[in-house]
Design an enzyme around this catalytic site. Structure first.
Site, PDB file in Angstrom:
ATOM      1  N   ASP A  12      -0.326  -6.906  -2.361  1.00  5.61           N
ATOM      2  CA  ASP A  12       0.619  -5.965  -2.970  1.00  5.61           C
ATOM      3  C   ASP A  12       0.121  -4.535  -2.841  1.00  5.61           C
ATOM      4  O   ASP A  12       0.205  -3.747  -3.791  1.00  5.61           O
ATOM      5  CB  ASP A  12       0.854  -6.327  -4.439  1.00  5.61           C
ATOM      6  CG  ASP A  12       2.177  -5.758  -4.966  1.00  5.61           C
ATOM      7  OD1 ASP A  12       3.034  -5.391  -4.127  1.00  5.61           O
ATOM      8  OD2 ASP A  12       2.351  -5.688  -6.190  1.00  5.61           O
ATOM      9  N   ASP A  59      -3.157  -3.633 -10.540  1.00  4.16           N
ATOM     10  CA  ASP A  59      -2.166  -4.711 -10.450  1.00  4.16           C
ATOM     11  C   ASP A  59      -2.594  -5.791  -9.451  1.00  4.16           C
ATOM     12  O   ASP A  59      -2.168  -5.806  -8.297  1.00  4.16           O
ATOM     13  CB  ASP A  59      -0.794  -4.163 -10.075  1.00  4.16           C
ATOM     14  CG  ASP A  59       0.311  -5.178 -10.337  1.00  4.16           C
ATOM     15  OD1 ASP A  59      -0.014  -6.336 -10.684  1.00  4.16           O
ATOM     16  OD2 ASP A  59       1.490  -4.819 -10.202  1.00  4.16           O
ATOM     17  N   LYS A  86       0.508  -0.948  -2.028  1.00  6.06           N
ATOM     18  CA  LYS A  86       1.609   0.017  -1.929  1.00  6.06           C
ATOM     19  C   LYS A  86       1.220   1.256  -2.726  1.00  6.06           C
ATOM     20  O   LYS A  86       0.306   1.206  -3.573  1.00  6.06           O
ATOM     21  CB  LYS A  86       2.903  -0.589  -2.474  1.00  6.06           C
ATOM     22  CG  LYS A  86       2.808  -1.085  -3.918  1.00  6.06           C
ATOM     23  CD  LYS A  86       4.098  -1.761  -4.351  1.00  6.06           C
ATOM     24  CE  LYS A  86       3.987  -2.290  -5.786  1.00  6.06           C
ATOM     25  NZ  LYS A  86       5.238  -2.972  -6.212  1.00  6.06           N
ATOM     26  N   ASN A 136       0.562   1.202  -6.525  1.00  6.39           N
ATOM     27  CA  ASN A 136      -0.621   0.507  -7.027  1.00  6.39           C
ATOM     28  C   ASN A 136      -1.921   1.226  -6.691  1.00  6.39           C
ATOM     29  O   ASN A 136      -3.001   0.678  -6.889  1.00  6.39           O
ATOM     30  CB  ASN A 136      -0.674  -0.923  -6.481  1.00  6.39           C
ATOM     31  CG  ASN A 136       0.352  -1.820  -7.142  1.00  6.39           C
ATOM     32  OD1 ASN A 136       0.886  -1.490  -8.196  1.00  6.39           O
ATOM     33  ND2 ASN A 136       0.652  -2.947  -6.521  1.00  6.39           N
ATOM     34  N   THR A 167       5.857  -6.499  -1.434  1.00  4.71           N
ATOM     35  CA  THR A 167       6.928  -5.558  -1.722  1.00  4.71           C
ATOM     36  C   THR A 167       7.648  -5.179  -0.439  1.00  4.71           C
ATOM     37  O   THR A 167       7.010  -4.942   0.592  1.00  4.71           O
ATOM     38  CB  THR A 167       6.355  -4.286  -2.389  1.00  4.71           C
ATOM     39  OG1 THR A 167       5.685  -4.657  -3.604  1.00  4.71           O
ATOM     40  CG2 THR A 167       7.455  -3.284  -2.709  1.00  4.71           C
TER      41      THR A 167
END
Length: 432
Positions: free
Chosen positions: A257, A275, A259, A262, A291
């Site tokens: 994840d 996260d 991105k 984060n 995502t």
């Protein structure tokens, strides 16, 4: 410190000095009564091994009696989460402290080896929580994670400020899934990954993860505020993301994840990843995660994938930092619900994009074939760090946070520099 291409300095880490430790102002004299190593078991002995030299490890472990046996007593016996690194002597790194200080290892490879051992031990020894919702006062919502909201909170006992992530669950399976994020946060110990401070359960319907408070500035907001970032600042942020990914891959975690939302930018100008709700400890997996806009092709197609998916996401983010718009290697259908891979043989970089080695770096990250992607080879992240774009880069200076950020700390950024930038637009960039 002169620039280097790799962590290979023989004098990279200082030897542990017992006399200096005992004379330190933070020396915990009320914990100075040694306990028998036999009573502590394998966990205590392994934790003590962080002070052992990387050379002749087997022989040196037998001499570990010279290391103070009470160093980790507070975690092993009482299972308390230290809320500040100053709770311990400066030469000592607590189990979940937000900073890393290692001693007795001459190479970065030795450091990675012991980090992996420590991660596995912590993952199997997550303590029970002794806190409750009464210990924390939730002030306001400051963000939303993969599976829960994040609140600004104050510890009613210490008055310290933290970030609390609430994760709701309705079954035992969902509860265990939520606990995996807690376990991964507790086990991870990297200067570029957020630290877990505490956790508690609320009415047996949600788990609350208490983490260090990093502020509210993330890379996405940074891009909205400043538009395109300079190549120097992009390289500064990218290097820390690489070290965070390297740490997770070394302990067999796939982040899944990565991105801008984060990637938190802290007050000292450095970054930390947050996260870990989608992180998974595995060599390969096929579960759908990620995502839209940052997923690797193999995830989009529902195929088995490896840690190489994180390098794809990094390629997207580097492009976005330099161009101020999202790189879209896939064509979108049905409002972005489905993706189909583009069949182009090259990336169509905009005319304004820097004409440096960064183009080659992004091209090697954005390979449709995971096996050809930079970072997916046998030497992993080492191939990334020796890429020509990082020629002469001081990796150890970044790791130790000795490099002055190219952008002033957030508290020192002039107000006129924080003006609103035009809304970002999406562009189609075809990848091979």
């Amino acid at each position: 410190m002169p620039p280097t291409n790799a962590f290979t300095h023989s004098d990279a880490f200082d030897e542990f000095n017992l006399e200096e430790f005992q004379s330190n102002d933070y020396y915990p004299k009320h914990y100075a009564t040694p306990s028998s190593p036999k009573e502590k078991g394998g966990l205590f002995r392994l934790l003590k091994s962080i002070f052992i030299s990387g050379k002749n490890k087997g022989a040196d472990r037998k001499k570990a009696q010279s290391v103070p046996e009470y160093v980790f007593s507070r975690q092993v016996e009482n299972h308390n989460f230290p809320t500040d690194i100053e709770d311990f002597p400066k030469p000592i790194r607590s189990l979940s402290a937000p900073a890393n200080v290692y001693h007795g290892y001459s190479t970065y490879e030795d450091l990675l080896e012991i980090e992996k051992e420590q991660f596995e031990v912590r993952l199997l020894n997550v303590p029970e929580s002794k806190s409750s919702e009464l210990d924390y006062d939730l002030k306001r919502k400051i963000g939303v994670g993969s599976f829960g909201a994040v609140f600004l909170a104050e510890n009613r006992n210490t008055r310290e400020i933290h970030a609390v992530k609430e994760i709701a669950y309705a079954s035992k399976a969902e509860k265990r899934y939520a606990e995996k994020e807690r376990d991964h946060l507790f086990a991870c110990s990297s200067p570029f990954i957020v630290s877990l401070v505490d956790f508690y359960y609320q009415e047996d319907s949600r788990i609350c993860l208490v983490m260090e408070y990093l502020g509210t500035e993330n890379l996405l907001r940074h891009l909205v505020q400043y538009g395109k970032l300079s190549e120097v600042l992009t390289k500064f942020y990218t290097s820390q993301i690489i070290l965070a990914i390297e740490y997770m891959h070394n302990v067999n975690l796939i982040y899944r994840d990565l991105k801008p939302e984060n990637i938190m930018i802290t007050k000292d100008g450095y970054i930390k990843l947050v996260d870990l709700g989608l992180s998974k400890q595995a060599d390969t997996t096929a579960s759908l995660a990620g995502t839209l806009g940052y997923k690797a092709p193999e995830i989009v197609l529902g195929n088995m994938y490896t840690k190489a998916v994180d390098w794809w996401s990094l390629g997207i983010i580097i492009f976005e930092m330099l161009e101020g718009a999202r790189c879209t290697p896939c064509q979108q259908l049905d409002g972005g619900v489905e993706y189909v891979l583009a069949n182009s043989k090259r990336i169509n970089f905009p005319a304004s994009f820097p004409r440096t080695e960064v183009r080659d770096l992004i091209s090697k990250f954005l390979k449709n074939s995971a096996s050809r992607r930079l970072g997916s080879g046998p030497t992993g992240s080492a191939d990334v760090k020796i890429h020509p774009w990082f020629h002469g880069f001081d990796w150890m200076g970044i790791y130790r946070k000795e490099i002055t950020p190219p952008l002033p700390p957030l508290s020192k950024v002039p107000q006129y520099y924080k003006k609103k930038q035009p809304k970002r637009h999406r562009i189609g960039v075809l990848c091979h």
